[in-house]
Design an enzyme around this catalytic site. Structure first.
Site, short mmCIF file in Angstrom:
data_model
loop_
_atom_site.label_atom_id
_atom_site.label_comp_id
_atom_site.label_asym_id
_atom_site.label_seq_id
_atom_site.Cartn_x
_atom_site.Cartn_y
_atom_site.Cartn_z
N ASP A 271 3.29 -4.52 8.09
CA ASP A 271 2.03 -3.80 7.97
C ASP A 271 0.91 -4.83 8.06
O ASP A 271 0.67 -5.59 7.13
CB ASP A 271 2.00 -3.06 6.63
CG ASP A 271 0.64 -2.45 6.30
OD1 ASP A 271 -0.33 -2.68 7.06
OD2 ASP A 271 0.54 -1.77 5.26
N LYS B 294 -10.50 -1.50 10.51
CA LYS B 294 -10.63 -2.65 9.60
C LYS B 294 -11.03 -3.91 10.36
O LYS B 294 -11.28 -4.95 9.76
CB LYS B 294 -9.34 -2.87 8.83
CG LYS B 294 -9.00 -1.72 7.88
CD LYS B 294 -7.74 -1.98 7.09
CE LYS B 294 -7.28 -0.75 6.31
NZ LYS B 294 -8.16 -0.40 5.20
N GLN C 279 -4.35 -5.30 6.85
CA GLN C 279 -5.31 -6.20 6.20
C GLN C 279 -5.35 -7.59 6.84
O GLN C 279 -6.21 -8.40 6.49
CB GLN C 279 -4.97 -6.32 4.71
CG GLN C 279 -5.13 -5.04 3.93
CD GLN C 279 -6.56 -4.56 3.87
OE1 GLN C 279 -7.50 -5.35 3.88
NE2 GLN C 279 -6.75 -3.25 3.80
N HIS D 74 0.87 -1.18 0.00
CA HIS D 74 0.00 0.00 0.00
C HIS D 74 0.90 1.23 0.00
O HIS D 74 2.02 1.20 0.49
CB HIS D 74 -0.86 -0.04 1.27
CG HIS D 74 -1.93 0.99 1.36
ND1 HIS D 74 -1.67 2.30 1.71
CD2 HIS D 74 -3.28 0.91 1.19
CE1 HIS D 74 -2.81 2.97 1.76
NE2 HIS D 74 -3.79 2.17 1.42
#
Length: 404
Positions: A198, A224, A201, A121
């Site tokens: 990261d 999220k 997600q 991202h």
């Protein structure tokens, strides 16, 4: 037993209509919906314990502080961090990336190397580019293949004694690829490099065990994983957090201030300047409790069912190309319709009351690799159903018919 229809009752937004039709929400990779327990927890905070934390001797301040620190401990336990002070509250993954990248300014010199992956991202690319511009370090990229998987043999070749930090996402937001981060972490450590993961997600779908992974940093966002926007976590190993300078100056992050010199507070307060988003920090703990009450095994089973069904049904439509076919994937399907711009198709799908994401998904290098302007992305959560996927299929067929 897992009853998706019962679980859907926890999410008030799923009961509404859009354009006169029941909403189908397939944009979970952008943000998840919130259950009643999270919404109620936000309201309860402001109605019952709203007060600044860590600074007051009065009762409300003490109650608010206790709730905030209990949430920190809850999250520590969830990700299996060794110490609660290794768990920093942030505004989200982006802040976590920037905090670490900023801190590494003091640790890098010209000619040092930073490795990112081709699957990142933008928020896990740009801060490292800025770091390299500040320090003269060199940014290197782990390439990907046509399936949307990282080329690990080429990653091995990038590593050297010049490598100071490797940063990679746990799961790709654009393709759903689950990266082999344990391999990446172990390999990077063999060269003495730090590793930043990261996890934005990943955390809606799995529980990261930061000690088993042995990562040096792991960042994620609350919104999220059924939590509030403006909430997030940066986990950092104690030894690394002690090496980094404060990210911001202000109240709470200090030990003593004089005009001659300021000394800094210990962890975690060294990185938590100013009044935080107290409500969001507390309620993130509520969201973690909610997901654990559903059970991540149940979440994974339901999302695997949705991924398999959605993939199979979409591929029955002539002209559909799925972008990202990694062997290890989470519940994300990025696809295109031959000859049709994803935005145009997405506009028609929207009119059918189905929320999908179109565009480059803040991952332009991925789209450049595939030589496409973007994709239509359907991202599923445990509260979605196969019946909703059937509606998506109808909408895709209608978009294809209208635009062909």
């Amino acid at each position: 037993m897992f009853d998706v229809h019962k679980i859907r009752e926890d999410f008030p937004i799923l009961n509404q209509q859009v354009y006169g039709k029941p909403l189908v929400y397939f944009d979970n990779a952008a943000t998840s919906q919130k259950p009643h327990v999270v919404i109620d927890s936000i309201s309860d905070y402001y109605q019952k314990i709203n007060a600044n934390i860590h600074r007051g001797v009065h009762k409300l301040s003490q109650v608010s502080t206790d709730a905030y620190e209990q949430s920190r401990e809850k999250i520590r336990s969830h990700i299996n961090a060794k110490h609660a002070y290794e768990v920093l509250f942030t505004s989200g993954t982006t802040m976590g990336v920037n905090l670490v990248a900023s801190g590494f300014t003091t640790l890098l010199k010209k000619g040092d190397e930073v490795i990112v992956s081709a699957l990142e991202h933008h928020s896990n690319i740009v801060p490292w580019q800025m770091l390299c511009e500040r320090t003269g370090a060199v940014l290197k990229v782990i390439p990907m293949n046509e399936s949307g998987e990282l080329k690990l043999d080429e990653f091995d070749g990038l590593l050297s004694d010049k490598t100071k930090i490797v940063t990679v996402n746990h799961i790709s937001n654009a393709l759903g690829t689950v990266n082999p981060i344990k391999y990446i972490i172990d390999k990077a450590h063999s060269f003495g490099a730090a590793v930043f993961i990261d996890g934005a997600q990943a955390v809606p779908h799995l529980v990261p065990d930061v000690r088993a992974l042995d990562c040096d940093f792991y960042a994620f966002s609350g919104h999220k994983m059924c939590g509030p926007t403006g909430s997030g976590i940066l986990y950092g190993k104690e030894e690394w957090l002690e090496k980094l300078p404060p990210y911001q100056g202000g109240g709470e992050m200090i030990k003593e201030v004089t005009f001659e010199k300021t000394t800094y507070a210990g962890l975690p307060h060294k990185f938590e300047a100013g009044t935080p988003n107290i409500e969001a920090g507390i309620v993130l703990g509520t969201a973690v409790d909610y997901l654990n009450s559903i059970g991540f095994e149940n979440i994974q089973a339901q999302e695997k069912k949705l991924l398999d069904y959605g993939t199979s049904e979409l591929l029955k439509i002539d002209g559909i190309k799925i972008v990202g076919t990694a062997k290890e994937k989470t519940s994300v399907i990025s696809f295109n319709i031959d000859g049709i711009h994803p935005y145009d198709a997405g506009t028609i799908i929207d009119k059918m009351a189905i929320a999908v994401r179109t565009g480059h998904h803040c991952a332009q290098p991925i789209m450049q690799f595939f030589d496409i302007p973007g994709t239509i992305r359907a991202s599923f959560a445990f509260y979605n159903t196969t019946e909703e996927i059937d509606r998506l299929i109808e909408a895709v067929i209608k978009a294809k018919t209208m635009l062909s």
